[in-house]
Every structure is written in structure tokens, then in C-alpha cells.
Scaffold this motif. Structure first.
Motif, mmCIF file in Angstrom:
data_model
loop_
_atom_site.group_PDB
_atom_site.id
_atom_site.type_symbol
_atom_site.label_atom_id
_atom_site.label_comp_id
_atom_site.label_asym_id
_atom_site.label_seq_id
_atom_site.Cartn_x
_atom_site.Cartn_y
_atom_site.Cartn_z
ATOM 1 N N THR A 216 9.779 -1.169 -6.648
ATOM 2 C CA THR A 216 9.437 -2.558 -6.967
ATOM 3 C C THR A 216 9.247 -2.708 -8.464
ATOM 4 O O THR A 216 8.835 -1.771 -9.153
ATOM 5 C CB THR A 216 8.151 -3.016 -6.242
ATOM 6 N N ARG A 217 9.540 -3.897 -8.937
ATOM 7 C CA ARG A 217 9.377 -4.207 -10.367
ATOM 8 C C ARG A 217 8.474 -5.415 -10.471
ATOM 9 O O ARG A 217 8.789 -6.488 -9.944
ATOM 10 C CB ARG A 217 10.744 -4.495 -10.992
ATOM 11 N N GLU A 218 7.317 -5.237 -11.110
ATOM 12 C CA GLU A 218 6.363 -6.327 -11.297
ATOM 13 C C GLU A 218 5.668 -6.180 -12.635
ATOM 14 O O GLU A 218 5.272 -5.074 -13.013
ATOM 15 C CB GLU A 218 5.309 -6.321 -10.187
ATOM 16 N N HIS A 219 5.493 -7.290 -13.304
ATOM 17 C CA HIS A 219 4.732 -7.337 -14.561
ATOM 18 C C HIS A 219 5.231 -6.313 -15.582
ATOM 19 O O HIS A 219 4.445 -5.657 -16.253
ATOM 20 C CB HIS A 219 3.238 -7.143 -14.304
ATOM 21 N N GLY A 220 6.551 -6.145 -15.667
ATOM 22 C CA GLY A 220 7.140 -5.268 -16.674
ATOM 23 C C GLY A 220 7.040 -3.784 -16.380
ATOM 24 O O GLY A 220 7.307 -2.960 -17.239
ATOM 25 N N SER A 221 6.653 -3.419 -15.161
ATOM 26 C CA SER A 221 6.522 -2.016 -14.785
ATOM 27 C C SER A 221 7.228 -1.776 -13.451
ATOM 28 O O SER A 221 7.303 -2.658 -12.612
ATOM 29 C CB SER A 221 5.039 -1.656 -14.671
ATOM 30 N N THR A 222 7.739 -0.570 -13.271
ATOM 31 C CA THR A 222 8.398 -0.205 -12.026
ATOM 32 C C THR A 222 7.497 0.749 -11.252
ATOM 33 O O THR A 222 6.974 1.709 -11.819
ATOM 34 C CB THR A 222 9.755 0.463 -12.301
ATOM 35 N N VAL A 223 7.324 0.485 -9.977
ATOM 36 C CA VAL A 223 6.565 1.369 -9.089
ATOM 37 C C VAL A 223 7.535 1.890 -8.036
ATOM 38 O O VAL A 223 8.283 1.123 -7.432
ATOM 39 C CB VAL A 223 5.380 0.628 -8.424
ATOM 40 N N MET A 224 7.506 3.199 -7.846
ATOM 41 C CA MET A 224 8.365 3.842 -6.857
ATOM 42 C C MET A 224 7.466 4.600 -5.884
ATOM 43 O O MET A 224 6.674 5.442 -6.296
ATOM 44 C CB MET A 224 9.328 4.809 -7.545
ATOM 45 N N VAL A 225 7.584 4.278 -4.598
ATOM 46 C CA VAL A 225 6.817 4.958 -3.554
ATOM 47 C C VAL A 225 7.810 5.758 -2.716
ATOM 48 O O VAL A 225 8.811 5.216 -2.250
ATOM 49 C CB VAL A 225 6.045 3.956 -2.669
ATOM 50 N N ILE A 226 7.516 7.040 -2.539
ATOM 51 C CA ILE A 226 8.363 7.906 -1.714
ATOM 52 C C ILE A 226 7.546 8.317 -0.487
ATOM 53 O O ILE A 226 6.449 8.859 -0.626
ATOM 54 C CB ILE A 226 8.799 9.178 -2.458
ATOM 55 N N ASP A 227 8.096 8.051 0.688
ATOM 56 C CA ASP A 227 7.507 8.545 1.923
ATOM 57 C C ASP A 227 8.462 9.568 2.511
ATOM 58 O O ASP A 227 9.612 9.243 2.838
ATOM 59 C CB ASP A 227 7.254 7.397 2.916
ATOM 60 N N TYR A 228 7.991 10.789 2.592
ATOM 61 C CA TYR A 228 8.801 11.924 3.038
ATOM 62 C C TYR A 228 8.191 12.430 4.336
ATOM 63 O O TYR A 228 6.983 12.631 4.413
ATOM 64 C CB TYR A 228 8.725 13.013 1.960
ATOM 65 N N LYS A 229 9.034 12.624 5.346
ATOM 66 C CA LYS A 229 8.484 13.105 6.614
ATOM 67 C C LYS A 229 9.510 13.928 7.375
ATOM 68 O O LYS A 229 10.702 13.854 7.112
ATOM 69 C CB LYS A 229 8.002 11.933 7.476
ATOM 70 N N THR A 230 9.004 14.668 8.335
ATOM 71 C CA THR A 230 9.834 15.419 9.255
ATOM 72 C C THR A 230 9.971 14.597 10.521
ATOM 73 O O THR A 230 8.964 14.184 11.098
ATOM 74 C CB THR A 230 9.169 16.785 9.583
ATOM 75 N N GLN A 231 11.209 14.335 10.931
ATOM 76 C CA GLN A 231 11.433 13.594 12.161
ATOM 77 C C GLN A 231 11.128 14.494 13.353
ATOM 78 O O GLN A 231 11.481 15.670 13.362
ATOM 79 C CB GLN A 231 12.878 13.115 12.259
ATOM 80 N N ILE A 232 10.522 13.905 14.344
ATOM 81 C CA ILE A 232 10.262 14.625 15.584
ATOM 82 C C ILE A 232 11.473 14.423 16.486
ATOM 83 O O ILE A 232 11.902 13.297 16.731
ATOM 84 C CB ILE A 232 8.982 14.111 16.259
ATOM 85 N N GLU A 233 12.032 15.533 16.933
ATOM 86 C CA GLU A 233 13.216 15.459 17.780
ATOM 87 C C GLU A 233 12.850 14.935 19.160
ATOM 88 O O GLU A 233 11.899 15.395 19.762
ATOM 89 C CB GLU A 233 13.847 16.847 17.906
ATOM 90 N N SER A 234 13.631 13.974 19.630
ATOM 91 C CA SER A 234 13.402 13.469 20.988
ATOM 92 C C SER A 234 14.277 14.259 21.955
ATOM 93 O O SER A 234 15.390 14.633 21.643
ATOM 94 C CB SER A 234 13.694 11.974 21.073
#
Length: 140
Positions: free
Chosen positions: A121-139
Motif C-alpha cells: 500500500t502507498r499512503e502519505h508518501g510512504s510504502t508499506v509492504m506486509v508479507i504473510d507467509y504460511k504452510t498450506q495444510i494438505e487436504s
């Protein structure tokens, strides 16, 4: 009856212990405590936010979870372009690329049973990057 020497020794020991505790307590407020996984890409100019535990991660026996928050000055499209170029070099496959509005971009990458979701996201002249990393559970 305890001697003055014994009293002073106890007082000095208590003071040193208090100073050591304060030193350790203060050192935990600074520096990065979240460990970024080596297979993630972070563009130059983006700095991990971890002072107030915004970022955190855990890895155990092949299972991974991470939530990372970065902030910086690169433009939103420059960050996204860098990720789209570099993530495949780490064997990640682009699963989705969404732009819900002009100030947000969401990229989802998969590699085997792992998923990395980037929200930029870009707001107020700054960029914020959120990374969500996960292991998928096999069905089954």
C-alpha cells in the motif's frame, strides 16, 4: 549480627543485578526479533518494522509461519515489479496479482506447500509492504 561489609556486599550485588536486568530489558526493545525466511524477496529501500513486534515468524519441522511488515520510500509499482521479477528466481509461482484500488496491490505466490502473500500500500508518501507467509495444510 551482619557486618557492614556483608551489608555493602549484598547492596552492591543487588545493584549489579538490577543494572543487568535493565540492560537486557532495554536491549530487547531494539533490533529485529523476527527472522525473515531466506526464500522471500524484499526490495531495496524497504525496512522491517519490528520494534513493537509488528513482524514475527516461526519455523518448526518444515512448518513455517511469518508475518512481516516493511516500510520504505519505493513506489508501489516499483515494489510489485521487483517482486514479480525476483520471486520466480526463488522458484515461486505467481498465483494472483490484484489491484483493488490505486493505492493497493496484492500479490500471491506459491511454492510447493508454501504460500507468500504480499500486500503493498502507498499512503502519505510512504510504502508499506506486509508479507504473510504460511504452510498450506494438505487436504485429504
Amino acid at each position: 549480627m551482619p557486618s557492614l561489609r556483608h551489608f555493602l556486599l549484598c547492596a552492591l550485588t543487588a545493584c549489579i543485578a538490577a543494572c543487568k536486568f535493565t540492560e537486557v530489558e532495554l536491549s530487547n526493545d531494539h533490533g529485529v526479533t523476527a527472522v525473515q525466511f531466506q526464500d522471500l524477496v524484499v526490495p531495496d529501500g524497504m525496512k522491517m518494522l519490528d520494534r513493537y513486534h509488528e513482524s514475527h515468524s516461526r519455523e518448526e519441522a518444515g512448518w513455517r509461519y511469518g508475518h512481516y511488515v516493511y516500510s520504505g520510500q519505493p513506489k508501489l509499482d516499483d515494489v510489485a515489479g521487483h517482486l514479480l521479477l525476483r520471486m520466480p528466481q526463488h522458484s515461486w509461482v505467481v498465483a494472483s496479482d490484484e489491484r483493488p484500488d490505486d493505492s493497493t496491490r496484492r500479490l500471491r505466490f506459491t511454492r510447493g506447500r508454501y504460500v507468500a502473500e504480499y500486500t503493498i500500500t502507498r499512503e502519505h508518501g510512504s510504502t508499506v509492504m506486509v508479507i504473510d507467509y504460511k504452510t498450506q495444510i494438505e487436504s485429504r
